[in-house]
Design a protein around this motif. Structure first.
Motif, PDB file in Angstrom:
ATOM      1  N   UNK B 222      10.304  22.479  32.431  1.00 12.64           N
ATOM      2  CA  UNK B 222      11.297  22.701  33.203  1.00 12.64           C
ATOM      3  C   UNK B 222      12.501  21.740  32.375  1.00 12.64           C
ATOM      4  N   UNK B 223      13.578  22.400  32.088  1.00 12.21           N
ATOM      5  CA  UNK B 223      14.608  21.446  31.545  1.00 12.21           C
ATOM      6  C   UNK B 223      15.755  21.520  32.611  1.00 12.21           C
ATOM      7  N   UNK B 224      15.604  21.648  33.726  1.00 17.03           N
ATOM      8  CA  UNK B 224      16.571  21.293  34.656  1.00 17.03           C
ATOM      9  C   UNK B 224      18.041  22.222  34.638  1.00 17.03           C
ATOM     10  N   UNK B 225      17.728  23.449  34.500  1.00 15.77           N
ATOM     11  CA  UNK B 225      18.983  24.279  34.333  1.00 15.77           C
ATOM     12  C   UNK B 225      19.223  24.658  35.874  1.00 15.77           C
ATOM     13  N   UNK B 226      18.607  24.544  36.679  1.00 18.68           N
ATOM     14  CA  UNK B 226      18.671  24.710  38.209  1.00 18.68           C
ATOM     15  C   UNK B 226      19.022  26.229  38.575  1.00 18.68           C
ATOM     16  N   UNK B 227      18.455  27.200  37.838  1.00 16.51           N
ATOM     17  CA  UNK B 227      18.594  28.698  38.333  1.00 16.51           C
ATOM     18  C   UNK B 227      17.909  28.788  39.499  1.00 16.51           C
ATOM     19  N   UNK B 240      16.745  19.335  42.709  1.00 13.23           N
ATOM     20  CA  UNK B 240      17.171  18.024  43.169  1.00 13.23           C
ATOM     21  C   UNK B 240      15.970  17.643  43.722  1.00 13.23           C
ATOM     22  N   UNK B 244      12.877  17.296  40.283  1.00  6.65           N
ATOM     23  CA  UNK B 244      13.337  15.790  39.795  1.00  6.65           C
ATOM     24  C   UNK B 244      12.471  14.680  40.167  1.00  6.65           C
TER      25      UNK B 244
END
Lengths: 267, 269
Positions: B222-227, B240, B244
């Motif tokens: 997971x690279x935290x692109x928040x889709x 979040x 995370x």
């Protein structure tokens, strides 16, 4: 063709029973609802612009970044900048770069905008195969974000000291427009730093049972406080970036003689 | 395609223009039809607009009046069962929660979820998600934990949010690790990071799932692109509040030498 209310609009290659998803072309799956490219393009222009600006600014020398009683945050702490002969600004911004570069919000920004991994939600990627995410170097270094946080926390009192110095010129109380911008910069940077996801974890997020540990109620309160700030972490990230930019640009414009600092000096 | 040869049966259908569409004109839908191994494509339907209409209404109208064999999974039509997930204009959404008047003018495209194997038309096979779910150790309180549990409100606050999940799998569908990189075998996906987080943060749970979520769960992908957060119909802050915090817990164990020394000296996990 249209046949009594229904028509075939397009067709694609058939998928075997074991295939994942539908195998029609990329265009057929492209998002049609919104200009998804607007955000990545904006981030590339603004964030890219700031990166180029800060690299340039950090190589011009401390003389360009100081105009008593003001000091650019890109050359703070001042005593460090004064003792480094070559490109002191680059050393001064290492910690802020590490903090923003590993920040959970900026990861979204640069993965979408610069790395196109992905460029937008449900938007096909150019690269297929070989994706490692944050499991491999160098992106695995993002796991060290908390250490960049420790450094960034140290910067807040240093920048507050610079802002306090901006209230004094020649031993007299000085209130200038630059003073206000420097104070605002410290407030916004403190908001960005104190809303950090890692800080949220360290103050209480790692606790499963607040009522079972020492100082649990206090840690719960701290976690809630950081959580309230954390909701606006992207906003803090952007406005604090602009405020750093604003202070540096303001000092340089004063040095260039574009205008004089509007101020009150109490003798 | 054979499906396109069928006549539309519109005898009892509301007439185009009867509703309050922007100009009363029929709405144009491009709906995916097909089964694996056979011809697939988008079929265009013109559907009369109705006030407050959602995409699922249009699909039902098509099923009733034009294409009785158009396959679509649905159940509650109240955004609570998570069955009618699809890609509307290319974006993963619930068909029952997507109002027509929230969409831009022009043809509306409805396609099945990309990250799951197709069964027929708008229906996909989500059984892989349930297999992943079975791999996660379930809630396990201490054997001597008195029942019923007595738990402080502040200890449960974080995990209330996770219980809103309706398992629509839109987050799994939009996640580029599954959708574009096909790492189904190495990556749990957002839905199951939410589940792991809800268990890991539970004050009465005793099982350690962190190592599993790091290795077989592929949390690092997971690279935290928040889709996932963007598409969640229950507005769960997946990245979040679940992913995370899990990443930070993994960092505690594998990336923090200060914590390692602390564990060594104090003997804590």
């Amino acid at each position: 063709m249209t046949v009594r209310g229904a028509e075939v609009a397009g067709s694609g290659k058939g998928a075997s029973a074991g295939d994942a998803g539908v195998t029609t072309g990329v265009l057929a799956r492209l998002r049609r609802d919104a200009p998804w490219w607007l955000l990545p393009v904006t981030v590339v222009v603004v964030l890219g612009g700031f990166i180029v600006y800060s690299i340039w600014a950090s190589t011009t020398g401390v003389g360009e970044a100081r105009n008593a009683p003001y000091l650019s945050p890109l050359y703070s702490p001042g005593w460090l900048a004064n003792h480094i002969p070559v490109f002191p600004g680059l050393l001064c911004i290492l910690v802020p770069i590490a903090f923003r570069g590993t920040c959970y919000y900026y990861r979204k920004a640069y993965h979408r905008s610069f790395l196109w991994d992905p460029p937008g939600c449900a938007v096909p990627e150019l690269r297929h195969g070989g994706y490692r995410g944050e499991t491999a170097f160098p992106l695995s270094l993002n796991n060290l974000h908390r250490f960049a946080l420790y450094g960034a926390v140290v910067y807040i009192p240093i920048l507050a000291f610079d802002a306090a110095n901006a209230f004094s010129l020649g031993g007299h109380l000085y209130l200038g427009l630059g003073t206000a911008i420097m104070v605002l910069n410290v407030v916004l940077l403190a908001g960005y730093t104190l809303s950090c996801h890692s800080l949220r974890h360290l103050v209480g997020g790692s606790v499963d049972c607040f009522s079972c540990v020492r100082f649990g109620r206090q840690r719960y309160g701290a976690w809630r406080g950081v959580t309230r700030l954390n909701v606006f972490h992207p906003t803090w990230a952007w406005v604090s970036l602009f405020s750093v930019w604003a202070v540096d640009a303001y000092v340089r414009m004063l040095n260039a003689g574009w205008f004089t600092d509007p101020h009150l000096l109490f003798r | 395609m054979a499906i396109a040869e069928r006549p539309a049966q519109r005898g009892t259908a509301p007439q185009p223009g009867a509703g309050s569409g922007s100009d009363g004109a029929p709405l144009e839908f491009h709906v995916f039809k097909g089964i694996p191994g056979e011809e697939q494509g988008e079929v265009t339907y013109r559907v009369p607009p109705v006030t407050g209409m959602v995409v699922l209404d249009a699909i039902h109208w098509i099923q009733k009046h034009v294409d009785t064999d158009l396959a679509c999974r649905w159940n509650c039509k109240a955004a609570k069962c998570g069955s009618c997930s699809a890609e509307i204009n290319g974006m993963p959404r619930l068909m029952c929660k997507t109002r027509i008047d929230d969409l831009p003018d022009g043809p509306i495209t409805v396609r099945p979820m990309t990250a799951f194997p197709l069964i027929k038309d708008l229906v996909t096979d989500v059984s892989h998600a349930y297999e992943v779910n079975r791999r996660i150790p379930q809630f396990t309180p201490a054997a001597d934990e008195p029942s019923p549990f007595v738990i402080q409100e502040m200890d449960l606050e974080r995990i209330y949010e996770f219980r809103k999940c309706i398992e629509c799998f839109l987050c799994q569908d939009v996640c580029h690790v599954l959708r574009s990189h096909d790492l189904q075998e190495q990556f749990y996906g957002p839905r199951f990071f939410v589940r792991v987080a809800s268990l890991e943060m539970h004050p009465k749970d005793t099982v350690d799932r962190l190592e599993a979520v790091r290795t077989e769960g592929g949390l690092g992908y997971c690279n935290i692109t928040k889709c996932c957060t963007e598409v969640c119909p229950e507005h769960i802050h997946i990245t979040d509040n679940a992913i995370i915090p899990l990443k930070e817990r993994v960092a505690d164990r594998h990336w923090d030498p200060l914590r390692a020394v602390s564990r060594l000296l104090l003997g804590k996990r």
